[in-house]
Design a protein around this motif. Sequence first.
Motif, short mmCIF file in Angstrom:
data_model
loop_
_atom_site.label_atom_id
_atom_site.label_comp_id
_atom_site.label_asym_id
_atom_site.label_seq_id
_atom_site.Cartn_x
_atom_site.Cartn_y
_atom_site.Cartn_z
N ALA A 1 23.86 41.99 16.22
CA ALA A 1 25.38 41.88 14.66
C ALA A 1 24.83 43.46 14.76
CB ALA A 1 23.82 40.87 13.37
N GLN A 2 24.46 44.50 15.01
CA GLN A 2 23.92 46.17 14.92
C GLN A 2 25.07 46.53 15.95
OE1 GLN A 2 20.18 47.28 15.19
NE2 GLN A 2 19.58 45.67 14.08
N GLY A 3 26.10 45.63 16.75
CA GLY A 3 27.35 46.19 17.01
C GLY A 3 26.94 46.05 19.12
N TYR A 4 25.64 45.76 19.17
CA TYR A 4 25.84 45.97 20.77
C TYR A 4 26.49 44.38 21.40
CZ TYR A 4 21.96 49.52 19.57
OH TYR A 4 21.40 50.32 19.48
N ALA A 5 27.14 44.86 21.91
CA ALA A 5 27.77 43.48 22.48
C ALA A 5 27.34 43.44 23.58
CB ALA A 5 29.72 44.01 23.31
N ASN A 6 26.73 43.52 24.42
CA ASN A 6 25.58 43.09 26.26
C ASN A 6 24.71 43.44 25.56
OD1 ASN A 6 29.00 43.69 26.87
ND2 ASN A 6 28.44 45.34 27.33
N VAL A 7 23.58 42.30 25.10
CA VAL A 7 23.09 41.68 24.82
C VAL A 7 22.50 40.85 25.51
CG1 VAL A 7 20.50 41.73 23.30
CG2 VAL A 7 22.91 43.04 22.30
N HIS A 8 21.38 40.47 26.71
CA HIS A 8 20.62 39.47 27.32
C HIS A 8 19.33 39.27 27.38
CE1 HIS A 8 24.87 39.91 28.85
NE2 HIS A 8 24.98 41.33 29.04
N PHE A 9 19.31 38.25 27.27
CA PHE A 9 17.42 37.42 26.86
C PHE A 9 16.95 37.96 28.29
CE2 PHE A 9 15.06 34.08 27.18
CZ PHE A 9 13.46 34.40 27.39
N LEU A 10 16.00 38.71 28.73
CA LEU A 10 15.04 38.62 30.30
C LEU A 10 13.84 38.81 29.52
CD1 LEU A 10 16.56 39.06 32.93
CD2 LEU A 10 15.48 41.91 32.52
N PRO A 11 13.34 37.71 29.87
CA PRO A 11 11.54 37.96 29.50
C PRO A 11 10.87 38.53 30.46
CG PRO A 11 12.68 35.63 30.74
CD PRO A 11 13.76 36.47 30.64
N LEU A 12 9.46 38.37 30.62
CA LEU A 12 8.53 38.93 31.50
C LEU A 12 8.67 38.52 32.12
CD1 LEU A 12 5.91 40.91 28.41
CD2 LEU A 12 7.81 41.91 29.68
N ALA A 13 7.45 38.82 33.11
CA ALA A 13 6.67 37.81 34.71
C ALA A 13 6.18 38.45 34.55
CB ALA A 13 8.24 37.78 35.21
N THR A 14 5.90 38.01 36.26
CA THR A 14 4.53 38.77 37.19
C THR A 14 4.62 39.33 38.48
OG1 THR A 14 2.52 38.28 37.70
CG2 THR A 14 3.82 36.41 38.26
N ASP A 15 4.18 40.47 38.52
CA ASP A 15 4.10 41.27 40.03
C ASP A 15 3.55 39.89 40.96
OD1 ASP A 15 4.05 42.50 42.31
OD2 ASP A 15 4.20 43.96 41.53
N ALA A 16 3.74 39.48 41.81
CA ALA A 16 3.24 38.16 42.80
C ALA A 16 2.21 38.69 43.99
CB ALA A 16 4.42 36.82 42.92
N GLY A 17 3.08 39.56 44.31
CA GLY A 17 2.00 40.84 45.34
C GLY A 17 0.78 41.54 44.62
N ARG A 18 0.82 41.65 43.95
CA ARG A 18 -0.44 42.16 43.00
C ARG A 18 -1.45 41.13 42.05
NH1 ARG A 18 1.90 46.04 40.40
NH2 ARG A 18 0.71 48.15 41.71
#
Length: 573
Positions: free
Chosen positions: A304-321
């Motif tokens: 709504a603020q004019g950002y045409a390319n917005v995507h949901f990208l949740p957090l995760a974990t570093d499985a190596g750590r």
Amino acid sequence: MQQKRKKSDARGTRPQAVAGVEPVRAQGALADLRLLVGGKTWHLWGRDGLAREEALAASAPARALPVLLGPGLGRCLDLLAATGRPVAVVDREALVWAVTGARERHRNSPNVLWLDQDDPQQVLRELTRWQAAQQGLPFAPLLAPAVRRLDPGLYDRLERDLSASARANFWDQAAYPKFQGAKPRVLLLDRPYFLQTEIKDALTRLEVPWSALPVGTEARGSGLFIEELLLRVLEFRPDFLLTVNHFGLDREGRLAELLDRLNLPLASWFVDNPHLILSRYAGLARPGTAIFTWDADNVQSLQAQGYANVHFLPLATDAGRFRPGLPTGPAEWRAEASFVGDSMARAVAESLGACSGPQALLRDYGGVAAGFGEASQRSVLAYLQAEHPARAALFLALNTDEDRLAYESLLTWEATRQYRWRCAGALAGYCSVVAGDAEGWRGLFPPHGQVRLLPRLDYYRDLPSFYPMSAVSLNCTSRQMKGAVNQRVFDVPACGGFVLTDRRDQLEALFEPGREVAVYESPEDIAQLTGRYLRDEPARRRITRAAQRRILAEHTYAHRMTRLLEVMRETYA
């Protein structure tokens, strides 16, 4: 001529190719130089030296960057420098400087760059950095004819390379086609902060070419940073720029405009409230900017603020750590239940100190924050407009974005503090540890109770071993992300621990409650559920194993980077 060279220092004091210098004067003026090189005498100009230097200076195109190569161009340098235009000099012949005095005359000239390095690659790098700071104008190499023979490996080579560069416009070089390789090339704006290490490790595991450009905490958009960026773009040729929380972007939008001119897309992954951050910036809602947010609730409001390319990208974990089987930590870490996090007392105090609004706005901020914490509205402004319209008017009337940000932070952190104290306080009936700011938590837990207070733990060094040493790890989510899931929900099971977390709207898209994650509906449920799972070790193990399988299949930072790379290619290739 063939003698081994040493690296130049700042004064140019090292063995020279030129063994002797004799000035040749005409009518009292320095007209030519005779150089003793390898037992032979060379004339740099021959007859009419001054006139030929003046003609050389006049030949430099107005929309170009003169680069004077080698000795014998003092008159040419004087003429060009006097115009105020940027001029570079590449000259390693210290014996000649002593005769002509050219370097001493221009030592403090702000428009003259003098380079005396031996290595042509190093010189080219410095010249490219200088060129980037001069709006990418083409080079115009100038030299005396005899200089090509004086040091072919330096002056002759630089003339050829700079002439070739001049034929290829700087911006043409920077406007290379993007996303041509099998894997995108990523230029990361690097600042010490949460997620930077995870991004680098994930890109490395995915074998994605990446390069990190350090970003300081100040002077974003400065000339020096722009130079470094342009130089790295030309050298590394990235397909897009990646940043976290808009680090490296300046509030005036200069860098965003530059990226548009370079046709270089920007991916910005927000792991804090993007509205609190983007409110500080101007002109960033551009087609070349892709916003990724850990909170799905932000997608529509950002669009709504004019950002045409917005995507949901949740957090995760570093499985190596965060992985099972790591060495256990000290005995004081072992407990029935634990919570990791600050009391938020300092964050509230700092936000309150930063507020400069009227007292009517600050009065009873604790009660207002409590209401915001329980309300369905996701933003402070929406809550104030719905429940406290008079305060909303005072809030909108604040003088600056910084003042509004300070008040939003005050209510957000105070709401988080209240919620966190209610949740952590429910562990008082168990043998528990709370790791964070011990001075803040002492206001909740008496010194001789069952809850032991530990200092802050290092996220990378300590937590992978700490989490499995508690039978139950409590998680309560910050009020700045009412619907989102924080990283603890991924980290604890990944390393073999059991997490009890608050129900979030976005949780069910990531885990199946009851089978892959244990949840509580309110702080009042925590004590009872903690006791239940302490008595049911098989259930804890079953839920943790199911969560581990889901995490390794879907929720590592390699998965998140894979998705981000896919979106950038689909959008901008």
